[in-house]
Scaffold this motif. Sequence first.
Motif, PDB file in Angstrom:
ATOM      1  N   VAL A   1     113.151  11.001 -20.552  1.00 14.53           N
ATOM      2  CA  VAL A   1     112.511  10.122 -19.993  1.00 14.53           C
ATOM      3  C   VAL A   1     113.491   9.007 -19.585  1.00 14.53           C
ATOM      4  CG1 VAL A   1     110.560   8.930 -19.746  1.00 14.53           C
ATOM      5  CG2 VAL A   1     110.564  10.602 -21.097  1.00 14.53           C
ATOM      6  N   ASN A   2     113.675   9.572 -17.978  1.00 10.10           N
ATOM      7  CA  ASN A   2     114.729   8.557 -17.343  1.00 10.10           C
ATOM      8  C   ASN A   2     113.879   7.372 -16.512  1.00 10.10           C
ATOM      9  OD1 ASN A   2     116.668  10.508 -17.813  1.00 10.10           O
ATOM     10  ND2 ASN A   2     115.930  11.926 -16.607  1.00 10.10           N
ATOM     11  N   PHE A   3     112.542   7.109 -16.868  1.00  9.56           N
ATOM     12  CA  PHE A   3     112.072   5.338 -15.966  1.00  9.56           C
ATOM     13  C   PHE A   3     111.539   4.967 -17.288  1.00  9.56           C
ATOM     14  CE2 PHE A   3     109.206   9.050 -16.130  1.00  9.56           C
ATOM     15  CZ  PHE A   3     107.438   8.115 -17.011  1.00  9.56           C
ATOM     16  N   THR A   4     110.846   3.739 -16.498  1.00  8.62           N
ATOM     17  CA  THR A   4     110.202   2.551 -17.722  1.00  8.62           C
ATOM     18  C   THR A   4     109.065   2.989 -16.793  1.00  8.62           C
ATOM     19  OG1 THR A   4     112.153   1.874 -17.615  1.00  8.62           O
ATOM     20  CG2 THR A   4     110.276   0.713 -17.843  1.00  8.62           C
ATOM     21  N   ASP A   5     108.221   2.482 -18.120  1.00 11.08           N
ATOM     22  CA  ASP A   5     106.572   2.867 -17.576  1.00 11.08           C
ATOM     23  C   ASP A   5     105.930   1.966 -16.614  1.00 11.08           C
ATOM     24  OD1 ASP A   5     107.183   5.096 -19.372  1.00 11.08           O
ATOM     25  OD2 ASP A   5     105.584   4.616 -20.607  1.00 11.08           O
ATOM     26  N   GLY A   6     105.818   2.236 -15.643  1.00 17.27           N
ATOM     27  CA  GLY A   6     105.254   1.689 -14.501  1.00 17.27           C
ATOM     28  C   GLY A   6     105.896   0.947 -13.312  1.00 17.27           C
ATOM     29  N   GLN A   7     107.068   1.502 -13.662  1.00 23.04           N
ATOM     30  CA  GLN A   7     108.206   1.316 -12.445  1.00 23.04           C
ATOM     31  C   GLN A   7     107.770   1.435 -11.017  1.00 23.04           C
ATOM     32  OE1 GLN A   7     111.839   2.906 -14.080  1.00 23.04           O
ATOM     33  NE2 GLN A   7     112.369   3.025 -12.310  1.00 23.04           N
ATOM     34  N   HIS A   8     108.391   1.226 -10.108  1.00 18.81           N
ATOM     35  CA  HIS A   8     108.551   1.721  -8.811  1.00 18.81           C
ATOM     36  C   HIS A   8     109.598   2.683  -8.351  1.00 18.81           C
ATOM     37  CE1 HIS A   8     108.739   2.070  -4.176  1.00 18.81           C
ATOM     38  NE2 HIS A   8     107.695   1.596  -4.178  1.00 18.81           N
ATOM     39  N   VAL A   9     109.088   4.140  -8.127  1.00 17.69           N
ATOM     40  CA  VAL A   9     110.202   5.083  -8.518  1.00 17.69           C
ATOM     41  C   VAL A   9     110.335   4.756  -6.783  1.00 17.69           C
ATOM     42  CG1 VAL A   9     109.888   5.583 -10.489  1.00 17.69           C
ATOM     43  CG2 VAL A   9     108.513   6.773  -9.078  1.00 17.69           C
ATOM     44  N   LYS A  10     111.488   6.390  -6.246  1.00 22.41           N
ATOM     45  CA  LYS A  10     111.524   6.343  -4.957  1.00 22.41           C
ATOM     46  C   LYS A  10     111.599   8.107  -4.237  1.00 22.41           C
ATOM     47  CE  LYS A  10     114.083   2.501  -3.459  1.00 22.41           C
ATOM     48  NZ  LYS A  10     115.420   2.039  -2.992  1.00 22.41           N
ATOM     49  N   LYS A  11     110.918   8.138  -3.901  1.00 21.75           N
ATOM     50  CA  LYS A  11     110.988   9.626  -3.247  1.00 21.75           C
ATOM     51  C   LYS A  11     112.897  10.654  -3.561  1.00 21.75           C
ATOM     52  CE  LYS A  11     109.683  13.307  -0.398  1.00 21.75           C
ATOM     53  NZ  LYS A  11     109.153  14.220   0.757  1.00 21.75           N
ATOM     54  N   GLY A  12     112.279  11.471  -4.878  1.00 22.57           N
ATOM     55  CA  GLY A  12     113.586  12.323  -4.895  1.00 22.57           C
ATOM     56  C   GLY A  12     114.778  11.907  -6.424  1.00 22.57           C
ATOM     57  N   GLU A  13     114.280  10.517  -7.288  1.00 25.63           N
ATOM     58  CA  GLU A  13     114.553  10.006  -8.168  1.00 25.63           C
ATOM     59  C   GLU A  13     114.406  11.068  -9.225  1.00 25.63           C
ATOM     60  OE1 GLU A  13     113.994   6.200  -9.824  1.00 25.63           O
ATOM     61  OE2 GLU A  13     114.162   5.123  -7.362  1.00 25.63           O
ATOM     62  N   VAL A  14     115.342  11.599 -10.655  1.00 31.00           N
ATOM     63  CA  VAL A  14     115.417  12.233 -11.567  1.00 31.00           C
ATOM     64  C   VAL A  14     113.972  11.560 -12.830  1.00 31.00           C
ATOM     65  CG1 VAL A  14     115.874  13.260 -13.764  1.00 31.00           C
ATOM     66  CG2 VAL A  14     116.911  13.018 -11.276  1.00 31.00           C
ATOM     67  N   LEU A  15     112.973  12.135 -12.787  1.00 31.41           N
ATOM     68  CA  LEU A  15     111.795  11.638 -13.592  1.00 31.41           C
ATOM     69  C   LEU A  15     112.355  12.362 -15.326  1.00 31.41           C
ATOM     70  CD1 LEU A  15     108.625  11.342 -11.470  1.00 31.41           C
ATOM     71  CD2 LEU A  15     110.532   8.673 -11.621  1.00 31.41           C
ATOM     72  N   PHE A  16     111.978  13.051 -15.353  1.00 28.79           N
ATOM     73  CA  PHE A  16     112.141  13.537 -16.512  1.00 28.79           C
ATOM     74  C   PHE A  16     113.651  14.529 -16.289  1.00 28.79           C
ATOM     75  CE2 PHE A  16     107.820  12.828 -16.197  1.00 28.79           C
ATOM     76  CZ  PHE A  16     107.918  11.924 -17.145  1.00 28.79           C
ATOM     77  N   THR A  17     114.093  15.224 -17.080  1.00 29.82           N
ATOM     78  CA  THR A  17     115.291  16.129 -17.960  1.00 29.82           C
ATOM     79  C   THR A  17     115.136  16.945 -18.755  1.00 29.82           C
ATOM     80  OG1 THR A  17     116.682  15.043 -16.621  1.00 29.82           O
ATOM     81  CG2 THR A  17     117.333  16.884 -18.199  1.00 29.82           C
ATOM     82  N   LEU A  18     114.645  18.083 -18.581  1.00 35.56           N
ATOM     83  CA  LEU A  18     114.519  19.374 -19.732  1.00 35.56           C
ATOM     84  C   LEU A  18     115.897  20.082 -20.525  1.00 35.56           C
ATOM     85  CD1 LEU A  18     111.313  19.258 -18.273  1.00 35.56           C
ATOM     86  CD2 LEU A  18     111.415  21.225 -18.831  1.00 35.56           C
ATOM     87  N   ASP A  19     116.652  20.022 -21.582  1.00 32.25           N
ATOM     88  CA  ASP A  19     116.640  21.568 -21.955  1.00 32.25           C
ATOM     89  C   ASP A  19     117.789  21.940 -20.702  1.00 32.25           C
ATOM     90  OD1 ASP A  19     119.295  22.399 -23.183  1.00 32.25           O
ATOM     91  OD2 ASP A  19     117.752  22.438 -25.056  1.00 32.25           O
ATOM     92  N   ASP A  20     119.000  22.203 -20.518  1.00 33.20           N
ATOM     93  CA  ASP A  20     118.762  23.329 -19.490  1.00 33.20           C
ATOM     94  C   ASP A  20     119.754  24.569 -20.272  1.00 33.20           C
ATOM     95  OD1 ASP A  20     121.147  21.695 -20.031  1.00 33.20           O
ATOM     96  OD2 ASP A  20     121.704  20.884 -17.908  1.00 33.20           O
ATOM     97  N   ARG A  21     120.037  24.760 -21.200  1.00 34.64           N
ATOM     98  CA  ARG A  21     120.726  25.640 -21.942  1.00 34.64           C
ATOM     99  C   ARG A  21     120.193  26.624 -21.294  1.00 34.64           C
ATOM    100  NH1 ARG A  21     121.922  22.585 -27.077  1.00 34.64           N
ATOM    101  NH2 ARG A  21     119.702  22.217 -27.130  1.00 34.64           N
ATOM    102  N   PRO A  22     119.467  26.604 -21.929  1.00 32.17           N
ATOM    103  CA  PRO A  22     118.691  28.253 -21.796  1.00 32.17           C
ATOM    104  C   PRO A  22     118.574  29.059 -19.839  1.00 32.17           C
ATOM    105  CG  PRO A  22     117.663  26.834 -23.199  1.00 32.17           C
ATOM    106  CD  PRO A  22     117.921  26.283 -22.757  1.00 32.17           C
ATOM    107  N   PHE A  23     119.142  27.663 -19.195  1.00 31.84           N
ATOM    108  CA  PHE A  23     118.295  27.974 -17.938  1.00 31.84           C
ATOM    109  C   PHE A  23     120.048  28.702 -17.540  1.00 31.84           C
ATOM    110  CE2 PHE A  23     115.316  25.646 -19.012  1.00 31.84           C
ATOM    111  CZ  PHE A  23     113.820  26.073 -17.817  1.00 31.84           C
TER     112      PHE A  23
END
Length: 401
Positions: free
Chosen positions: A90-112
Motif C-alpha cells: 500500500v503506497n499511500f497514507t490514509d486520508g491524504q490528498h493524491v494526484k491522478k496517476g499516483e500508484v496507490l497499490f502494488t500487486l505481486d507481479d511475478r506471475p504476470f
Amino acid sequence: MKTIDLNTKKIAINILTVAGLLLLLFLILSFTNENTEKTSEPAATSQAMPVEVANPVFGKITEWDEYTGRFEASDRVDVRARVSGFLDRVNFTDGQHVKKGEVLFTLDDRPFKIALSQATAEYSQAQASLKTAQDNYKRVESLRESGALSMEEYDRRKQALAFAEASVALSQSHVDKAKLDLQFTRVIAPISGLVSRHMVNEGNLIDGGTSNATLLTTIVATSPIYFYFTGSESDYLRYVRLARKGERGSMRSEALPVSIKLQDEAEFLHDAKMDFVDNEIDNSTGTIESRAILENKDQLLEPGMFGKARLMGSAEHEALMISDDVIGTNQSLRFVYVLDNNNTVSVKNVKLGPLHSNGLRIVREGLTKEDKLIVNNIQKIRPGMVISPVETSFTQSSSKK
C-alpha cells in the motif's frame, strides 16, 4: 305671652342656623366637585398605558428563497484492481490528498512477468512458423504458373500461410494482454482528490477485473464541490415565468448566483453558481433537483455535510416589512395592533410573505406605510383601548432585544 314670643324667636334662630349650615355644606361640596372635575381629566390622561409604535419598513427589495441541501463530491471513484492477485504494498497514507496517476497499490507481479515471457515466446514461435509458411508458398507460386504443381498442393500451402499469419496475430494479442495485466498490477489513482483508508491489508488475495472486484479504497474530488437541493413544482414555475418576463435569469442556461451557509453559520458566506437543473419533476415528491457548484480550495466543505442555499426569488419591487414579534395569530388569521388618529387600538388582518434578509417579515396585504403598529406591551392591550404612543422604529426595537 312673652314666653310664646321668646320660643318663636328661638325656633326662628334654629331654622336660620340649620339653613346656614346647609348652605355652607352645599358650597363646600360644590367646590370639591369642581376641583375633582378639573383634576380628573389629567389623571385619566396620566394613567394611559405608554406603548412603543412604529411604521412598517418600506423600500425596494429583492426576495430570496432558501432551500436545505447536502454537499456531494464533484467526482467520486471506487478504486478496484483490474487483475486478481496478492496485494504486495500500500503506497499511500490514509486520508491524504493524491494526484491522478499516483500508484496507490502494488500487486505481486511475478506471475504476470512469467505470463508475459510465455506470451512473448509463443509470439516468436508464431513468427518462425510464419516465415516457413511464407517460404513454402513462394516456392509453389512460381511452379503453379508452369503447371508443375497440383492445385491441391498450392491451396494447402496458401492456407498454411494464412494460418501462420493468424497465429502471429493471436500471439501478438496474448503479448499485449500480458503486458497490460503486468501494468495493472500497479493500481493508480484515476482522479485527484482525497483518498479514504485502505480497505485491504498487504498479503491478502484480491479479486479484480469483474463487477464484484475487491474494493480497495475510494477517492473523492472536493474542489470544486457540488451542493444538491430540491425545490417544489410551484417554485420551478415561478422561476420560469420570471425568466420569461426578463426579471430573472434562466436556471438552465445561466449560472445564477447562489449563496450557501453551513449549520454553524448565521450568514450566507459561501458563493456558488447554479450549474444544473434536472430534466423532470419527481412523481413521488413533486419536487425537482437542482445543483450549485462552488470552490472549496481550503477544503472546509466535506461531502455529506448539510447546508442552506439562498437564491433570488423575485425581481426588485417595493414592499412593507415588519417584525415577527408584533404579529398575532387567530386560528388561520394573522393580525397586528395599530393606532388610529385618536390613539385608540384597533386590529388589522395581514397577509404575510417570507422573511427578508434583514430579518423582517414581508407583508403582502393589509397595511400601508402610514400605519402605526404597536411594538411592545402587546399582551396587555385590547382593541378600543386608548394608549400613550412612544415613537420608535423596527430597527431600533430589534437592536434593543
